[in-house]
Design a protein around this motif. Sequence first.
Motif, mmCIF file in Angstrom:
data_model
loop_
_atom_site.group_PDB
_atom_site.id
_atom_site.type_symbol
_atom_site.label_atom_id
_atom_site.label_comp_id
_atom_site.label_asym_id
_atom_site.label_seq_id
_atom_site.Cartn_x
_atom_site.Cartn_y
_atom_site.Cartn_z
ATOM 1 N N ALA A 134 45.048 31.340 -63.962
ATOM 2 C CA ALA A 134 45.329 30.219 -64.979
ATOM 3 C C ALA A 134 45.526 28.883 -64.063
ATOM 4 N N GLU A 135 46.096 28.967 -62.871
ATOM 5 C CA GLU A 135 46.033 27.873 -61.967
ATOM 6 C C GLU A 135 44.863 27.201 -61.614
ATOM 7 N N VAL A 136 43.831 28.174 -61.152
ATOM 8 C CA VAL A 136 42.432 27.707 -60.932
ATOM 9 C C VAL A 136 41.597 27.418 -62.060
ATOM 10 N N GLY A 137 41.909 27.675 -63.252
ATOM 11 C CA GLY A 137 41.157 27.563 -64.467
ATOM 12 C C GLY A 137 41.960 28.120 -65.592
ATOM 13 N N PRO A 138 41.739 27.862 -66.829
ATOM 14 C CA PRO A 138 40.662 27.211 -67.475
ATOM 15 C C PRO A 138 40.951 25.701 -67.741
ATOM 16 N N GLY A 139 42.152 25.285 -67.313
ATOM 17 C CA GLY A 139 42.587 23.794 -67.681
ATOM 18 C C GLY A 139 42.304 23.265 -69.021
ATOM 19 N N ARG A 140 41.393 22.276 -69.099
ATOM 20 C CA ARG A 140 41.462 21.446 -70.393
ATOM 21 C C ARG A 140 40.609 22.263 -71.380
ATOM 22 N N TYR A 141 40.139 23.496 -71.033
ATOM 23 C CA TYR A 141 39.261 24.258 -71.908
ATOM 24 C C TYR A 141 40.173 25.424 -72.612
ATOM 25 N N ARG A 142 41.464 25.475 -72.391
ATOM 26 C CA ARG A 142 42.380 26.359 -73.141
ATOM 27 C C ARG A 142 42.269 26.374 -74.595
ATOM 28 N N ASP A 143 42.272 25.379 -75.273
ATOM 29 C CA ASP A 143 42.228 25.832 -76.666
ATOM 30 C C ASP A 143 40.722 26.313 -77.067
ATOM 31 N N LEU A 144 40.060 26.190 -76.243
ATOM 32 C CA LEU A 144 38.627 27.045 -76.626
ATOM 33 C C LEU A 144 38.681 28.552 -76.563
ATOM 34 N N ILE A 145 39.693 28.842 -75.589
ATOM 35 C CA ILE A 145 39.576 30.452 -75.544
ATOM 36 C C ILE A 145 40.820 31.155 -75.923
ATOM 37 N N THR A 146 41.825 30.587 -76.649
ATOM 38 C CA THR A 146 42.888 31.288 -77.521
ATOM 39 C C THR A 146 42.687 31.714 -78.609
ATOM 40 N N ASP A 147 43.255 32.689 -79.292
ATOM 41 C CA ASP A 147 43.356 33.214 -80.576
ATOM 42 C C ASP A 147 44.460 32.682 -81.472
ATOM 43 N N GLY A 205 33.730 34.783 -82.840
ATOM 44 C CA GLY A 205 33.159 35.212 -83.944
ATOM 45 C C GLY A 205 32.846 36.711 -83.983
ATOM 46 N N ALA A 206 32.495 37.180 -82.932
ATOM 47 C CA ALA A 206 32.037 38.619 -82.941
ATOM 48 C C ALA A 206 33.006 39.560 -82.653
ATOM 49 N N MET A 207 34.211 39.204 -82.021
ATOM 50 C CA MET A 207 35.329 39.961 -81.461
ATOM 51 C C MET A 207 36.517 39.557 -81.901
ATOM 52 N N VAL A 208 36.996 38.122 -81.613
ATOM 53 C CA VAL A 208 38.464 37.768 -82.264
ATOM 54 C C VAL A 208 38.650 37.788 -83.803
ATOM 55 N N ALA A 209 37.436 37.505 -84.455
ATOM 56 C CA ALA A 209 37.600 37.465 -85.871
ATOM 57 C C ALA A 209 37.942 38.950 -86.515
ATOM 58 N N ASN A 210 37.698 39.904 -85.975
ATOM 59 C CA ASN A 210 37.923 41.427 -86.365
ATOM 60 C C ASN A 210 39.014 42.084 -85.516
ATOM 61 N N GLY A 211 39.760 41.374 -84.573
ATOM 62 C CA GLY A 211 40.740 41.979 -83.746
ATOM 63 C C GLY A 211 40.310 43.129 -82.866
ATOM 64 N N GLN A 212 39.033 42.775 -82.420
ATOM 65 C CA GLN A 212 38.298 43.903 -81.642
ATOM 66 C C GLN A 212 38.347 43.114 -80.017
#
Length: 433
Positions: free
Chosen positions: A139-152, A112-119
């Motif tokens: 990437a191999e040691v993580g984030p695993g199953r949480y990837r969709d939570l950290i991509t733009d 919300g604070a950074m990605v939404a405005n391209g910062q």
Amino acid sequence: MMRRSVSHRLPRAMVILAAVAVTASACGIEGTKNSKVGAPEPGETITYWSMWEENEPQATVIKEAITAFTKETAIQVKVEWQGRKVLQKLTPALRSGDVPDLVDQDGNSVRGAMVANGQHHDLSAVMSAQVPGEGKTVAEVGPGRYRDLITDSAGKPFLVPYEALGYGIFYNGAKHPELAAASPATWDDFIAMLDGRKAKVALDGDIGSYAALWTVHALGAELGAGKVRELAADKTGGAWSGPQVRPALERIEKLAKGGYFAPGSFGSKFPAMQEKWAAGQADFLLMGSWAPSETQKSAPQDFQYRALPFPGMSAVQAAVIGFAVPKRAAHPAAAERFIASFMKKERMQGLATVALNITTRPDIPAPEQLADIARQLTNKPVTPFYEGLDTLGTYPIEVFEPVHTEFLSGKITAAEFVTRLGEKQAEFWKKNS
């Protein structure tokens, strides 16, 4: 604590500043083992604004990691312990351009604070970088199953997570040992369990987001992942009147009016009720995975932290905390190198053993107090915390939570809740569209 005056999850976390889409593909994360983070200049100093306060156990772990990193690389890390309002402080800096090189917070807040405005800075290079001394990439040691939570929206990672958060209905396993083998599978089973034990549920109802956990989970279980956010995003507010919503609200209405909440749940001040729960004056507490670390001083020595999954949920609400790099950071390469260094197992281990958190590395066991939450995060599909309501700007604090607290405290009915919420929601989106 993992709350804010306007949100729940992260201890005193900030209100989300912009509405953004939660769904994103995980492409662009994998990379190759030969990819490298850009080379920083010798003797560089990076500025790191941390979401933690200096007296917290997470800060202890991070300080040790910084000391080791500087010894290995000669790169200095100037850390400022900003606390949970770190992104609120970052917002004006993003406009002026005088930004830190590194920040950390939960994924939804950074979105919300950074990605939404391209910062934000694309962290694909970090994901492809070697974790020093391990022969594997980040990437191999993580984030695993949480990837969709950290991509733009382009599928690029904006966060490198180091902690994972989940929810559960916590209880004392020493008091209710039978629940470990047979947890309630349905809502009816859950209510029957409460009735059979004459059990009480603790709730710090002065925190609107904590109260809302019950209804948001119930709606998620009934409608499926992502549907609650769709209801909240409806600009007319009329979606709440749909027949598919009614079963979940009726269940919560019975919970509200059935005397299940412990005395004081809607008249005390946080953290009174969760402390009473830990002391044995209530049986259950719906809370995030920070509950053990917050209540352990109030719990007796023989207290066994166990957690039931919310009945009927096919997915588990999850969030991650991690590092992000502002787009206009002066030393992005050095910041990325620190991130890759921090992901070493020996450094992240302390997040579990010292800070009592679940890390995003699957090869680091969760602390015993969070074993049940960790199993849920491993065995069930992951959906965003709070069903993504906190990506809708100030909607939760201005609209949903105030009306919902009236509902859960028994002051209004489910029908009145739908009407009031629909009206306030329509007004909100009219002003904010």
